[in-house]
Structures are given as structure tokens and as C-alpha cells.
Design a protein around this motif. Structure first.
Motif, PDB file in Angstrom:
ATOM      1  N   SER A   1       4.002  26.567  -0.331  1.00  0.00           N
ATOM      2  CA  SER A   1       3.224  25.517  -0.999  1.00  0.00           C
ATOM      3  C   SER A   1       2.778  24.476   0.024  1.00  0.00           C
ATOM      4  CB  SER A   1       4.080  24.806  -2.041  1.00  0.00           C
ATOM      5  OG  SER A   1       4.352  25.682  -3.101  1.00  0.00           O
ATOM      6  N   TYR A   2       1.693  23.810  -0.286  1.00  0.00           N
ATOM      7  CA  TYR A   2       1.236  22.680   0.536  1.00  0.00           C
ATOM      8  C   TYR A   2       2.202  21.525   0.305  1.00  0.00           C
ATOM      9  CZ  TYR A   2      -1.536  18.567   1.739  1.00  0.00           C
ATOM     10  OH  TYR A   2      -1.958  17.371   2.258  1.00  0.00           O
ATOM     11  N   ARG A   3       2.771  20.938   1.358  1.00  0.00           N
ATOM     12  CA  ARG A   3       3.759  19.865   1.214  1.00  0.00           C
ATOM     13  C   ARG A   3       3.321  18.556   1.849  1.00  0.00           C
ATOM     14  NH1 ARG A   3       8.611  20.875  -0.680  1.00  0.00           N
ATOM     15  NH2 ARG A   3       9.067  23.019  -1.186  1.00  0.00           N
TER      16      ARG A   3
ATOM     17  N   GLY B   1       0.831  -1.209   0.000  1.00  0.00           N
ATOM     18  CA  GLY B   1       0.000   0.000   0.000  1.00  0.00           C
ATOM     19  C   GLY B   1       0.861   1.253   0.000  1.00  0.00           C
ATOM     20  N   ARG B   2       0.415   2.269  -0.737  1.00  0.00           N
ATOM     21  CA  ARG B   2       0.981   3.611  -0.538  1.00  0.00           C
ATOM     22  C   ARG B   2       0.197   4.140   0.637  1.00  0.00           C
ATOM     23  NH1 ARG B   2       2.907   7.156  -5.384  1.00  0.00           N
ATOM     24  NH2 ARG B   2       2.295   8.869  -4.051  1.00  0.00           N
ATOM     25  N   MET B   3       0.492   3.667   1.806  1.00  0.00           N
ATOM     26  CA  MET B   3      -0.313   4.077   2.955  1.00  0.00           C
ATOM     27  C   MET B   3       0.441   3.924   4.259  1.00  0.00           C
ATOM     28  SD  MET B   3      -3.102   0.984   2.567  1.00  0.00           S
ATOM     29  CE  MET B   3      -4.340   1.626   3.678  1.00  0.00           C
ATOM     30  N   ALA B   4      -0.176   4.430   5.322  1.00  0.00           N
ATOM     31  CA  ALA B   4       0.426   4.425   6.665  1.00  0.00           C
ATOM     32  C   ALA B   4       1.749   5.196   6.663  1.00  0.00           C
ATOM     33  CB  ALA B   4       0.607   2.997   7.179  1.00  0.00           C
ATOM     34  N   GLY B   5       1.708   6.399   6.124  1.00  0.00           N
ATOM     35  CA  GLY B   5       2.906   7.253   6.146  1.00  0.00           C
ATOM     36  C   GLY B   5       3.122   8.056   4.877  1.00  0.00           C
ATOM     37  N   GLN B   6       2.176   7.971   3.910  1.00  0.00           N
ATOM     38  CA  GLN B   6       2.343   8.682   2.631  1.00  0.00           C
ATOM     39  C   GLN B   6       1.849  10.133   2.799  1.00  0.00           C
ATOM     40  OE1 GLN B   6       4.044   8.331   0.089  1.00  0.00           O
ATOM     41  NE2 GLN B   6       3.136   9.870  -1.203  1.00  0.00           N
ATOM     42  N   TYR B   7       2.574  10.878   3.617  1.00  0.00           N
ATOM     43  CA  TYR B   7       2.079  12.197   4.033  1.00  0.00           C
ATOM     44  C   TYR B   7       2.910  13.379   3.565  1.00  0.00           C
ATOM     45  CZ  TYR B   7      -1.073   9.960   7.405  1.00  0.00           C
ATOM     46  OH  TYR B   7      -2.058   9.233   7.994  1.00  0.00           O
ATOM     47  N   ALA B   8       4.111  13.138   3.018  1.00  0.00           N
ATOM     48  CA  ALA B   8       4.970  14.273   2.634  1.00  0.00           C
ATOM     49  C   ALA B   8       5.071  14.344   1.116  1.00  0.00           C
ATOM     50  CB  ALA B   8       6.358  14.098   3.244  1.00  0.00           C
ATOM     51  N   LYS B   9       4.900  15.523   0.547  1.00  0.00           N
ATOM     52  CA  LYS B   9       4.870  15.669  -0.909  1.00  0.00           C
ATOM     53  C   LYS B   9       5.928  16.638  -1.429  1.00  0.00           C
ATOM     54  CE  LYS B   9       2.695  13.764  -3.055  1.00  0.00           C
ATOM     55  NZ  LYS B   9       3.022  12.356  -3.452  1.00  0.00           N
ATOM     56  N   PRO B  10       6.620  16.226  -2.509  1.00  0.00           N
ATOM     57  CA  PRO B  10       7.515  17.178  -3.186  1.00  0.00           C
ATOM     58  C   PRO B  10       6.660  18.120  -4.037  1.00  0.00           C
ATOM     59  CG  PRO B  10       7.464  15.100  -4.384  1.00  0.00           C
ATOM     60  CD  PRO B  10       6.567  14.922  -3.185  1.00  0.00           C
ATOM     61  N   ARG B  11       7.075  19.365  -4.159  1.00  0.00           N
ATOM     62  CA  ARG B  11       6.318  20.322  -4.975  1.00  0.00           C
ATOM     63  C   ARG B  11       7.238  21.009  -5.965  1.00  0.00           C
ATOM     64  NH1 ARG B  11       1.046  20.450  -3.282  1.00  0.00           N
ATOM     65  NH2 ARG B  11       0.889  20.752  -5.521  1.00  0.00           N
ATOM     66  N   SER B  12       6.645  21.466  -7.084  1.00  0.00           N
ATOM     67  CA  SER B  12       7.503  22.060  -8.110  1.00  0.00           C
ATOM     68  C   SER B  12       7.953  23.469  -7.718  1.00  0.00           C
ATOM     69  CB  SER B  12       6.805  22.049  -9.463  1.00  0.00           C
ATOM     70  OG  SER B  12       5.488  22.472  -9.317  1.00  0.00           O
ATOM     71  N   THR B  13       7.207  24.125  -6.832  1.00  0.00           N
ATOM     72  CA  THR B  13       7.658  25.451  -6.369  1.00  0.00           C
ATOM     73  C   THR B  13       7.484  25.543  -4.844  1.00  0.00           C
ATOM     74  OG1 THR B  13       5.423  26.260  -6.823  1.00  0.00           O
ATOM     75  CG2 THR B  13       7.088  26.751  -8.470  1.00  0.00           C
ATOM     76  N   ASP B  14       8.313  26.365  -4.215  1.00  0.00           N
ATOM     77  CA  ASP B  14       8.257  26.499  -2.752  1.00  0.00           C
ATOM     78  C   ASP B  14       7.059  27.309  -2.284  1.00  0.00           C
ATOM     79  OD1 ASP B  14      10.485  25.008  -2.335  1.00  0.00           O
ATOM     80  OD2 ASP B  14      11.870  26.727  -2.223  1.00  0.00           O
TER      81      ASP B  14
END
Ligand code: PEP
Ligand code: CO
Length: 454
Positions: free
Chosen positions: A136-138, A112-125
Motif C-alpha cells: 500500500s502507499y504509506r 499547520g498539518r505541515m512540514a512533516g505530514q508525510y507518513a500515512k497509516p493504511r487499513s491494509t498492507d
């Protein structure tokens, strides 16, 4: 699964001497330090035995003896940590794996992509709306999605809230599985309320019935229930993006004499943070978990040679998964050289296809979407190219949900751009809905059946 030699020049925090991309900037370093210390004191979410077991399954997938189904949300949300949402996600993964077992005739490794998939890379800060600029929302472990200054401020406490939700999620999944929810004798328990209206329901029902017949046949000739010999297993994975979070749950296991990241079974490095000299590669090289790295259209042979050498120096099967996400437009030109480069380097990797992240587009109304046809094309082309080159596609990586959302267009119901507004819930990338996800599994199965007949 001894794979990574004990490294004298590595420690769980040695990444801090490198440049690490996509890390949030916190206003209060003391509050951050307190949260990270508190996080490091909490018990782990997974244990080293399970991590080693997954490593063995991934080695089987590398040999073509098992197939990996890795799927879930682009970003989990703290608010969606509810029994309904977790059950929906588990149901669709179990249903897909049933369809895949039927078509591929091999064990499915459920990840699963689960139980910790909480941090996201973003194209701009930062993000600017109507002249207002905010961070940005991360991802929910860093800040919150609503566009206001308070929500967007990175909050160290969210590291703890995310970790707790991850533990609650995996605890519930484990209880469901151990309690018999994943019992192959009762797939009717996985039916989703709205699925009976689906154009794909009849086909799914036929597969379930045929599997039921095989199960009965097997049990009558062996005289024992299949479940005695085969526990349905389920593993967790997430992008190991937020390095302080990952570091806090990195434990030395004396039994093995190795460091494990015990926040998940399989962490992966995203395409934006996988530079050879980056903090992420430094952190990942020292943990003994099986790990994955996303590779995109700009990854070249020299990069792959060095990456596989640094992350899997002993060439241990199952240690390193490369998830290619090239896009329908690029895969025919880009995948063969990647396979060739890895082969020429003498590296051992598990190949997985992510047909989602190279196929993201924006509609004329500015909505992020993905076309079902492009996703299927990339996936089917991946199978074809690996087979032609004598390589093995060991699995698929999908962003999907058991929910009835409208985020990707196409599929059996022919969703159009106009349908997207109806039920678009993702805060980041568009996911396959229940029906589209099941259809992907059916197409993979059919593809495998045809390939066997050829
Ligand atoms: C993701 O998996 O959600 C993601 C951001 O992927 P990638 O690193 O491949 O862009
Ligand atoms: Co995504």
C-alpha cells in the motif's frame, strides 16, 4: 514547562522493544540504517523554546482562553513543496484564523498539518488491482503513490527527502511570517485569486473590514501598533507515525534536562496506533513536547484513564490534547462518556474536534468523500456537548487546502458527487477546499456569537 518527569526506563529507542503498528518493511536494512543515521545528524526543524511556547498556548486553550486551529493536508506530497502551494495553505489558515478571532474573541493558535505530514497509516498492507498485489502507499516519506512495483517499494532515502522538504516548507513559512505576510494590517495579501467569485466572499470582506476598524481603534487609543505587542505565530504538527523518523530527531536539551522531538512542535498519535502497549505510546510518553492522540468511537473509559495516566502523569495543562473524531452518527452517544471518563480520571486534557475522519464515505463510483453537512453537524454538536457538560472545546482539526479542489461534497456552492472528478487531487483523504474551509470558520464564529448572546 516542566511536565514529563525524567524517565529512567525510557530512551528515544525504547519503543523498539514493543510492537509498533503501521511501520514500513524495508528490503535493505543497511540502507535504512544509513538513512536514519544521516537523518539524526541533520539540524532540527524546530527549537525547544518554540515547543515550550506552544505548550503554554495549548494550556490557554485548555482554559478556554485561546482556540486551536489545526489544519492542512491529509498527506503532504514531496511534489507539492512549491511556493504556490505553501502560500495557499498559509493564506487559508490565516484567513480562517481572522474569521475565528472575530467570532470567538480570543487568540487563535495556528497549527499547520505541515512540514512533516508525510507518513500515512493504511487499513491494509497491500493493494490489489487487476490481479496485481503491491505494498500500500504509506505516504511520500515511505514510498510513492503510482501503482507500480518500483514506486510502491519502501525507500529509506525518502526519509531524508521528506525531512528536507519539511525544513524547506517551514523555512518559507517562517520567512513569510517574519517578513510581514501575516501582518493583520494587510489581510488583502491573503486573498486567493478565485475567491472573489465565492458566495462567501462578501461575508468574509465584512469581517475583515470590521477587524480593520477594531485594529485602528486599538492603535489610536494605545498609541502603538498592535504588531509590536503580538507576533502572529504559527506552529507545525504531524502524525508521528514513522517512529524511526521521529526517533532520529529526538534530542536531549540540557537546558531543560528533557528529551524533545525537534522534527515538529506537536506530534500526534493516530487512532490506529494508540494502543496502550504499542510502540507509539511508549515513544510519546518520554518526549516533553505537547502531544495529541486521536480518539475514536471505540475508545472507552478504561482506555482513556490509562492513556492519560501514561502520557500525562503529572496532569500538566497543555501537555496532552485529545482529538475526538467520532463521526456525525456517533458523536451524540459517544462524546459525553469520553468527557466523563477523562473527568473521572482527574486528567488534564485539551479537547479538539476532528470532524473529518469519522465522516469519510465512498461514492457509488468508489471515490472517497466527506459531506460538508456531516462535518458541520459533528463540529456544532461537539461545541454543544462540551458546553452542556461544562467542558471546553479548545479547537478544531481539519483536512483542508487553499486550493480550489472538489473532494468533499456540499458547502455554499453545493458540490455533488458528480463534481468530485473535476478537481480531485488528494492521494489519501478528501479535503475541504478553500471556500468550504472558510465557511467552517464562519459557522464556528457564528455559533460563538450566538452562544455569547444566550
Ligand atoms: C489523519 O489524521 O489523517 C488520520 C489518519 O486520522 P485518524 O488517525 O484519526 O484516522
Ligand atoms: Co486523513
Amino acid at each position: 514547562m516542566a511536565s514529563v518527569p525524567r524517565l529512567s526506563d525510557w530512551s528515544p529507542d525504547s519503543w523498539q522493544r514493543k510492537t509498533s503498528l503501521q511501520q514500513p518493511v524495508y528490503r535493505d536494512p543497511a540502507a535504512l540504517a544509513r538513512a536514519v543515521t544521516a537523518l539524526a545528524r541533520l539540524p532540527p526543524i524546530v527549537v525547544s523554546y518554540e515547543v515550550d511556547e506552544l505548550h503554554r498556548h495549548l494550556a490557554s486553550a485548555q482554559r478556554g482562553e485561546a482556540f486551536i486551529l489545526q489544519g492542512g493536508n491529509c498527506a503532504e506530497s514531496l511534489d507539492d513543496c512549491s511556493s504556490e502551494r505553501i502560500v495557499e495553505q498559509l493564506k487559508i489558515l490565516l484567513q480562517m484564523s481572522l474569521v475565528l478571532v472575530h467570532g470567538l474573541k480570543k487568540p487563535i493558535v495556528r497549527l499547520g498539518r505541515m512540514a512533516g505530514q508525510y507518513a500515512k497509516p493504511r487499513s491494509t498492507d497491500t493493494e490489489t488491482r487487476d490481479g496485481v498485489t503491491l505494498p500500500s502507499y504509506r505516504g511520500d516519506i515511505v514510498n510513492r503513490a503510482p501503482f507500480d512495483a518500483i514506486s510502491r517499494e519502501p525507500d529509506p532515502e525518502l526519509l531524508l527527502r521528506g525531512y528536507e522538504r519539511a525544513a524547506l516548507t517551514l523555512n518559507f513559512v517562517r520567512a513569510l511570517i517574519d517578513g510581514g505576510f501575516a501582518d493583520l494590517h494587510h489581510p488583502e495579501a491573503w486573498d486567493l485569486e478565485f475567491m472573489r467569485h465565492s458566495p462567501k466572499y462578501e461575508e468574509y470582506k465584512r469581517i475583515v473590514e470590521s477587524l480593520g476598524d477594531s485594529l485602528n481603534f486599538f492603535e489610536s487609543i494605545t498609541g502603538r501598533p498592535v504588531h509590536d505587542s503580538q507576533r502572529v505565530d504559527f506552529y507545525a504538527s504531524h502524525e508521528g507515525l514513522h517512529l524511526l523518523y521521529e526517533q532520529a530527531q529526538t534530542r536531549f536539551i540540557p537546558r531543560r534536562g528533557r528529551w524533545y522531538n525537534l522534527s515538529t512542535h506537536l506530534p500526534w498519535i493516530g487512532v490506529r496506533t494508540a494502543g496502550l502497549n504499542d510502540g507509539h505510546v511508549e515513544y510519546f510518553r518520554g518526549i516533553v513536547n505537547p502531544i495529541a492522540v486521536k480518539v475514536g468511537p471505540s475508545s472507552d473509559a478504561a482506555y482513556l484513564r490509562e492513556l492519560t495516566r501514561v502520557l500525562n502523569p503529572e496532569a500538566t495543562p497543555g501537555r496532552l490534547t485529545l482529538i475526538h473524531r467520532l463521526g456525525a452518527a456517533n458523536i451524540e452517544a459517544k462524546l459525553p462518556p469520553l468527557i466523563e471518563a477523562v473527568r473521572a480520571a482527574g486528567a488534564e486534557v485539551v479537547w479538539v474536534c476532528d470532524p473529518m475522519h469519522g465522516n469519510t464515505e465512498t461514492t457509488s463510483l468508489g471515490v472517497k468523500t466527506r459531506r460538508f453537512d456531516a462535518i458541520l453537524f459533528e463540529l456544532e454538536t461537539a461545541f454543544k456537548i462540551h458546553a452542556e457538560m461544562g467542558s471546553t472545546l479548545g479547537g478544531v482539526h481539519l483536512e483542508m487546502t487553499g486550493d480550489n479542489v472538489t473532494e468533499c461534497t456540499g458547502g455554499a456552492r453545493g458540490l455533488s458527487d458528480g463534481d468530485l472528478a473535476r478537481a480531485y487531487r488528494s492521494t489519501v483523504d478528501p479535503r475541504l477546499n478553500y471556500e468550504q474551509a472558510l465557511e467552517v470558520a464562519m459557522r464556528i464564529s457564528r455559533h460563538a456569537e450566538h452562544a455569547r448572546r444566550r
